[in-house]
Design an enzyme around this catalytic site. Structure first.
Site, PDB file in Angstrom:
ATOM      1  N   THR A 224       0.766  -1.167   0.069  1.00 36.72           N
ATOM      2  CA  THR A 224      -0.004  -0.012   0.057  1.00 36.72           C
ATOM      3  C   THR A 224       0.939   1.005   0.111  1.00 36.72           C
ATOM      4  O   THR A 224       1.917   1.165   0.611  1.00 36.72           O
ATOM      5  CB  THR A 224      -0.658   0.127   1.299  1.00 36.72           C
ATOM      6  OG1 THR A 224      -1.830  -1.087   0.985  1.00 36.72           O
ATOM      7  CG2 THR A 224      -1.500   1.299   1.675  1.00 36.72           C
ATOM      8  N   VAL A 253     -13.821  -3.290   1.730  1.00 38.82           N
ATOM      9  CA  VAL A 253     -13.114  -1.786   1.793  1.00 38.82           C
ATOM     10  C   VAL A 253     -12.297  -1.726   3.174  1.00 38.82           C
ATOM     11  O   VAL A 253     -12.901  -2.017   3.935  1.00 38.82           O
ATOM     12  CB  VAL A 253     -14.297  -0.992   1.744  1.00 38.82           C
ATOM     13  CG1 VAL A 253     -13.456   0.776   1.705  1.00 38.82           C
ATOM     14  CG2 VAL A 253     -15.020  -0.890   0.289  1.00 38.82           C
ATOM     15  N   ASP A 255      -9.308   0.515   5.294  1.00 38.73           N
ATOM     16  CA  ASP A 255      -9.171   1.838   5.982  1.00 38.73           C
ATOM     17  C   ASP A 255      -8.621   2.847   5.069  1.00 38.73           C
ATOM     18  O   ASP A 255      -8.886   4.249   5.170  1.00 38.73           O
ATOM     19  CB  ASP A 255      -8.063   1.624   7.084  1.00 38.73           C
ATOM     20  CG  ASP A 255      -6.661   1.200   6.495  1.00 38.73           C
ATOM     21  OD1 ASP A 255      -6.598   0.358   5.952  1.00 38.73           O
ATOM     22  OD2 ASP A 255      -5.668   1.891   7.221  1.00 38.73           O
TER      23      ASP A 255
HETATM   24  N1  ASP Z   1      -4.560  -1.101   5.014  1.00 37.23           N
HETATM   25  C1  ASP Z   1      -5.022  -1.699   3.683  1.00 37.23           C
HETATM   26  C2  ASP Z   1      -6.124  -2.250   3.732  1.00 37.23           C
HETATM   27  O1  ASP Z   1      -6.681  -2.712   4.697  1.00 37.23           O
HETATM   28  C3  ASP Z   1      -3.803  -2.949   3.252  1.00 37.23           C
HETATM   29  C4  ASP Z   1      -2.502  -2.393   3.606  1.00 37.23           C
HETATM   30  O2  ASP Z   1      -2.171  -1.266   4.061  1.00 37.23           O
HETATM   31  O3  ASP Z   1      -1.503  -3.407   3.732  1.00 37.23           O
HETATM   32  O4  ASP Z   1      -6.984  -2.478   2.685  1.00 37.23           O
END
Ligand code: ASP
Length: 364
Positions: A224, A253, A255
């Site tokens: 991400t 969905v 965060d």
């Molecule tokens: N936070 C992101 C989600 O939960 C994934 C990630 O940051 O690796 O979609």
């Protein structure tokens, strides 16, 4: 490996010198200096997983991204423009879990989430489940600037992107062999059905620039991307862009597009972009929580970020990390995973590019 890391960082410093020299010749309005922090995801990121080639490729990508953002800020551009510029680059970079290179859902599709926030006026834009728009971060910005809404999801989101002239692509544009193989491996391990190879994907065995990168042990498939920035006018901005969690149910969905959870910016407190197990970040409202500690408890940004990541998030058994910045230019990294792809650069300062937990960040 540590010395190898230093070599890469030193090379980065030398390459960035002209930028610093240029910035020192310019007088910043109101005596303010710009600053920018980026992340490329947190998770079980360890040296054997990346290997020397993967390690170098990620560092180079972080360096190129942050330097592009720094160039915008150094020319007097806004924090918002810097955030969008870097995230568009990361969305096109197959190493990151955003745009081209995003992870797949359990049905073998890419559903992209993104958000952006302007700290000067608390305006924000967010999109979830994007499937055809090349740059979800630009779509989030368009929602903020060209619609009366803060958040859009589902098919109407791509239709809106098209209506405002944002580039549309076939969903196979987001495909990478490494992410596909990683999904197949995960689903086989979990005894779940493997969906057919996406229509339009290159044939198996085609050269994939990320093929050297063997996915690590966690199923989240980090990568991400996020950026926080402070410009010379003293304005903050934050943005986050992701493919979410590998093997997620269609429609899930995280965060990243939730304002206050994965992204937040206010000139009165701070700007934050998060990465990690999204459900926990949503439940804690991580990004806003950190800014509230700064604003209402007067905490330094590093302490506020550490309190939320190492205390509140850990108490819930969540994992991940954040980058953060304040209007006076304090910056922070905080994460409770073995690694977080991260970089930081302030006007007249030194470029920092780190991956693993044992690489000491400057103010920690
Ligand atoms: N936070 C992101 C989600 O939960 C994934 C990630 O940051 O690796 O979609």
């Amino acid at each position: 490996m540590r010395s190898a890391c230093r070599v890469v960082i030193s090379v980065g410093l030398v390459a960035a010198l002209p930028l610093f020299a240029a910035s020192q010749q310019t007088t910043a309005p109101q005596g303010r200096h710009w600053s920018i922090v980026v992340h490329g995801g947190a998770g079980v990121i360890e040296r054997p997983d990346l290997g020397p080639k993967g390690d170098a490729a990620y560092r180079e990508s972080l360096k190129k991204g942050i330097e592009a953002g720094a160039k915008v800020l150094d020319a007097g551009g806004s924090a918002l423009d810097a955030v969008e510029t870097v995230l568009k680059m990361f969305e096109d970079n197959p190493l990151f879990n955003a745009g081209h290179g995003a992870v797949f859902t359990s049905e073998g599709k890419n559903e992209l989430d993104s958000s952006i926030m302007d700290g000067s006026n608390l305006k924000a834009g967010a999109v979830a489940g994007v499937t055809h728009t090349r740059h979800p971060i630009s779509l989030a910005r368009a929602v903020m600037e060209k619609s009366p809404y803060v958040m859009m999801a589902g098919p109407g989101t791509d239709a809106f992107a098209k209506s405002v002239g944002l580039e549309q692509v076939d969903p196979s544009f987001f495909f990478t062999e490494a992410r596909w193989q990683s999904l197949v491996k995960q689903l086989q391990k979990e005894g779940k059905p493997v969906p057919p190879r996406p229509v339009g994907a290159p044939p198996p065995g085609a050269i994939d620039p990320v093929a050297f990168y063997d996915e690590p042990g966690d199923s989240r498939s980090h990568g991400t991307t996020g950026v926080v920035a402070l410009d010379r006018s003293g304005n903050l901005a934050a943005g986050t862009s992701t493919g979410g969690l590998q093997g997620k149910m269609p429609g899930r969905v995280g965060d990243s597009p939730i304002i206050g959870a994965g992204t937040y910016a206010s000139n009165q407190s701070c700007a934050v972009s998060a990465t990690g197990s999204g459900e926990y970040f949503i439940r804690l409202g991580v990004a806003r929580e950190i800014c509230n500690l700064v604003r209402f408890k007067g905490m330094p940004i590093q302490q506020a970020a550490d309190q939320v990541i190492h205390k509140e998030l850990e108490d819930l058994h969540g994992d991940g990390g954040v980058i953060a910045i304040t209007p006076d230019g304090q910056t922070a990294f905080s994460f409770n995973t073995p690694g977080m792809f991260r970089a930081r650069l302030a006007e007249g300062g030194k470029l920092e590019v780190h991956i693993y937990k044992d690489e000491q960040d400057a103010n920690q």
